[in-house]
Enzyme design. Sequence first.
Site: not given
Lengths: 717, 89
Positions: A161, A294, A331
Amino acid sequence: MRKTRSRVAVTGLGAVTALGQDITETFSKLLGGVRAFGEIGEFDVSSCRIRTAAEIKNFRVSDVAPAGRAALHSRADALAIAAAEAAVREACIGEQDLYLAVGGTGGGMREAEPVLMADGSPDMDASRAQKLFSYPLFSSAKRIAEVIPGVRHAATFCSACSSSATAIAQAATWVATGRCNRALAGGTDALSLLTLTGFAALGAMSSEPCRPFDKARSGMSLGEGAAFIVLENEADALKRGVPILAWLDGWSLGAEAHHITHPEPSGARAAQLIGSAVRHAGLDLGDIGYFNAHGTGTIPNDSMEACAVRSAFAGWSDNVAVSTAKGQLGHTLGASGAIEAAITILALGSGRLPPTIGLTTPAEDTRLNHIMRESIASRCRHALTSSFGFGGLGAVLAFSHVDTVNRIPNRLEDKLVITGTSELPVSKDRSQSVDPIAELDPDKSRRFDRVTALTCTGVKQALHSGGLAASSVGMIVGNALGNVERLHAYLSRLHTKGLRGIPPAEFPHLVPSAIAGNASIYLGIKGPVTTVSDDGLCSDAALDLACCCLQLGLAEAMVAGVVESPDTGIERIIDPLFVLSDRFPQPSQVSNWFLVESQRSAEARGQEPLARILDTWRGQGLWYQYFIDHEAPLDVSRFTILCSGISSRAFERLPALARWHGATRKDFENPKPGTWEQSGAALAAALAEIRCGAADEVVLVARAHAHCSVIRLAKVD
Amino acid sequence: MEREPLKLEVKRLLISELDLRGKSEADIVDDAPLFGEGLGLDSLDALQLAAALEERFGISIPEGDAAKEIFASVNAITAHILSVSADHA
């Protein structure tokens, strides 16, 4: 190698997200609190339990791909092209020398899934074969280079990620160290059944739109998109007179070495990365006014991250406004680093910071100076954005407002050496190979596959030969294709047994960065960690990146190398498509690793280097350009030019290279090539020439699949 | 199902599903803790084990704290399988 570091300017940005196909539209909607979640409608997700995401509507690959080639472009490719073209347009780059860094996790997974699930036999029809064309992660880089002129070198990064944040950091390193004047960096990821089912099987996905940092949060929500930014050195940007959007002044990369999916709860490593990025920018923690988190909405990430922010900023943390875009965009996995970097840049420039939508009441352990419900005005001059991925692979980027003065520490390490290397027996075919998995500690290597095992053993050997402990180093893993047979097995089970048949613990091992993440955990490696793919020259790309990191002081030492293991998935499914087996009928295991550090660091610990690294260079097809651009020394009689993938006779045919004719020229024939990787063994051979005293300097020229590179090694004085 | 063969089956499942390569059935003690201490399994293993048990024995494993009790040891897992299978018998 250069001695001084350039300041890096951002001169263009572009993004396609579920809130807009134009970054301005996306940012305006983010400020307005719009959430992009809805039922997924662009592909069949009826087999999934959770069918909502922040999906991009009305985006057609055929609108973006070159005419007649839409069938060879994945959705991820097309998103990347659209974002990259927008960035390049804004930066007003014409046909100019450009490096390209692309981050991602899935590549053409969405298109390849149905084929990989069903069968993937060599006699598949043309339309099914086409769907695999963009399966390799490095495909988006190739597709971008087909439409954007002047791309001299491309590399693809996967650190889960944090992939596109890693790509941006590495591209900034290229510019800062003078490898190129200009780079295009970003990432892309499209929704796929793999990620929709995999994250759900881990229990990481919320059935409602995510609620980052909220006490009632229950997991992440998925999104998709792409973003690219143009980076250039300060002098170049000022000379061109193009508007500078922000400065990318600092960055940090590092690994937790903790667990493949769980973040280390105290966030200690993440806090260190925050501090490092700030110091790398020449700033103090008190200079930071905005932290773009994040913030995925999972219980572990948000707790860890809040803890990290509080401990990094200590008394200052109440003054740092915090928000995440994931409550609106979801995300976006490999694209998230770049999309969120673009948002951070616009936030700095516009003086408005977006809120965290979905957050109404923070939990006790996630309390921070959150921006909730509405955007706020801010005159902050410096901002950070963070990304953390599976395996604990993290990246933090530090941006500064265009009106700020340069405070970056500008010394570079300019003397680098190789101090260790692995020597591995490679085998001709799988049936005769020593099982690399059997060589590892079984309790610490559960669910490791052959490529991961080879990496662990090879890196350990390189470290051992250089007398260095793992915790002080970083690791760049060159790998082109990952583990196709494992992915195929997982998708086949999904296909035949449905959701209940998929093994949840397999999913984290399917992302291409799992090799690096797992190896870093096994060995305890905490420096910068990522996988990189440069098609057939992954070892050279890895070494080049390791050198970049060292020059910039991102680590004291780095292990760089390449790994590839033949697998039935590559043999049956990928190879027939790209028809490489005619040339290399029996691919071998490939595993070549090199420990690289600054000469200063080697001397300080009394370690005798094996060779000096004088230069690393990348090109696209025009290998001889290096020899034209670089003056041959007067006396090349003690030089060896080692040619891999090109014929040394080419030197005779090019009069422009006459000054180099006095050097010994050798052709390197790789006795044990892999299916894709062609260069790791050549680098080992170049090092061997130096070590045995056959030459004072070796110039390795390598070419594979239209990429080429030059690495210059010299004996130690 | 008989208890003793079932326990052996559960141990075999643990070894294969969780890739406990260094262990044999004889190494796994019936009443030893599986998670945290003992075998040192983690929550990712718990997910994998739940999915494998559900598929292998056709039973369902509840989420959250109830699962922790079931996964406390091989004995506990075996007892749970026997009790839910008895319910369906």
